[in-house]
Write a protein that holds these residues in place. Sequence first.
Motif, PDB file in Angstrom:
ATOM      1  N   GLN A 122       0.830  -1.205   0.000  1.00 42.27           N
ATOM      2  CA  GLN A 122       0.000   0.000   0.000  1.00 42.27           C
ATOM      3  C   GLN A 122       0.863   1.253   0.000  1.00 42.27           C
ATOM      4  O   GLN A 122       0.650   2.177  -0.787  1.00 42.27           O
ATOM      5  N   SER A 125       2.987   1.447  -3.439  1.00 43.89           N
ATOM      6  CA  SER A 125       2.308   1.313  -4.732  1.00 43.89           C
ATOM      7  C   SER A 125       0.931   1.955  -4.745  1.00 43.89           C
ATOM      8  O   SER A 125       0.699   2.952  -5.424  1.00 43.89           O
ATOM      9  N   ILE A 126       0.008   1.404  -3.984  1.00 47.63           N
ATOM     10  CA  ILE A 126      -1.373   1.887  -4.042  1.00 47.63           C
ATOM     11  C   ILE A 126      -1.478   3.353  -3.640  1.00 47.63           C
ATOM     12  O   ILE A 126      -2.122   4.146  -4.337  1.00 47.63           O
ATOM     13  N   PHE A 130      -2.588   5.830  -6.638  1.00 50.19           N
ATOM     14  CA  PHE A 130      -3.960   6.330  -6.526  1.00 50.19           C
ATOM     15  C   PHE A 130      -3.959   7.843  -6.298  1.00 50.19           C
ATOM     16  O   PHE A 130      -4.832   8.554  -6.785  1.00 50.19           O
ATOM     17  N   SER A 157      -3.099   1.824 -11.919  1.00 50.91           N
ATOM     18  CA  SER A 157      -4.116   1.603 -10.895  1.00 50.91           C
ATOM     19  C   SER A 157      -4.881   0.319 -11.165  1.00 50.91           C
ATOM     20  O   SER A 157      -5.150  -0.467 -10.254  1.00 50.91           O
ATOM     21  N   LEU A 160      -2.782  -2.584 -10.144  1.00 50.43           N
ATOM     22  CA  LEU A 160      -2.709  -2.766  -8.692  1.00 50.43           C
ATOM     23  C   LEU A 160      -4.016  -3.315  -8.126  1.00 50.43           C
ATOM     24  O   LEU A 160      -4.000  -4.161  -7.227  1.00 50.43           O
ATOM     25  N   ILE A 161      -5.142  -2.846  -8.641  1.00 46.32           N
ATOM     26  CA  ILE A 161      -6.415  -3.409  -8.206  1.00 46.32           C
ATOM     27  C   ILE A 161      -6.486  -4.885  -8.589  1.00 46.32           C
ATOM     28  O   ILE A 161      -7.009  -5.715  -7.842  1.00 46.32           O
ATOM     29  N   MET A 186      -5.369  -0.133   3.345  1.00 43.68           N
ATOM     30  CA  MET A 186      -5.847   0.034   1.969  1.00 43.68           C
ATOM     31  C   MET A 186      -7.291   0.481   1.837  1.00 43.68           C
ATOM     32  O   MET A 186      -7.670   1.039   0.794  1.00 43.68           O
ATOM     33  N   TRP A 189      -7.855   4.111   0.866  1.00 39.89           N
ATOM     34  CA  TRP A 189      -7.346   4.444  -0.463  1.00 39.89           C
ATOM     35  C   TRP A 189      -8.280   3.970  -1.564  1.00 39.89           C
ATOM     36  O   TRP A 189      -8.554   4.698  -2.525  1.00 39.89           O
ATOM     37  N   VAL A 190      -8.780   2.744  -1.441  1.00 37.15           N
ATOM     38  CA  VAL A 190      -9.699   2.226  -2.461  1.00 37.15           C
ATOM     39  C   VAL A 190     -11.009   3.004  -2.418  1.00 37.15           C
ATOM     40  O   VAL A 190     -11.580   3.340  -3.459  1.00 37.15           O
TER      41      VAL A 190
END
Length: 234
Positions: A122, A125-126, A130, A157, A160-161, A186, A189-190
């Motif tokens: 997270q 990357s995320i 994001f 993105s 990563l998802i 996470m 962020w999502v």
Amino acid sequence: MTDLSAFPITKRWPAKHPDRLQLYSATTPNGVKISIALEELGLPYEAHAVNIGKNESWTPEFLSLNPNGKIPAMIDPNGPGGQPIGLFESGAILLYLTDKTGKLIPADPIRRYETIQWVFFQMASIGPIFGQVGFFNKFAGREIADKRPLERYRDESRRLIGVLETRLKGRTWIMDDDYTIADISMLGWVRNLIGFYEARELVGFDDFPIVGAWLERGLARPAVQKGLTIPARG
């Protein structure tokens, strides 16, 4: 009475309850992951709203605790050996809280390190990717005529998802049946990606139903719902 006067940040954001954990934050994905963790753990804490719109995170007082100038930051008046400790960087704070309580992370050493790697996923990357999608899709970046940067972050993105979709297949949480700091790191962020950043259609989020179901499970947790609103906007 606990004395936190050695921390200059307490002069700008005075502690009403100096014996409690002091959280300096805002309701961004990096901020709410800590308030969610604190709510899940049931630790007594005092939340101070840092207005990033007014650049309060770049004031000398805040920088004295977090030289990176980003929220969140935290003081534990009862740190290791009973001594106060100041911390910054959300991933480090999450790990500290699990070490302090022995909760939200598996006790088995192998599974512990597996959990930590997903927290780092997270952070490395995320979160950064994001965040860039948000900039180019919702904020000033959307005015840039050249859409290649947006397309690059959109595609990354989606990748990563997809990593999350693969990991969560057949699992309730990132670590199977164990809800951990990996999930906490996470969820915000999502949620922001498809909500606040308005990128649901852009990244084709509905192509990832397993991640969508995981997000719904996470957001249904009472501690998550409460943590998403802490600290209240000043």
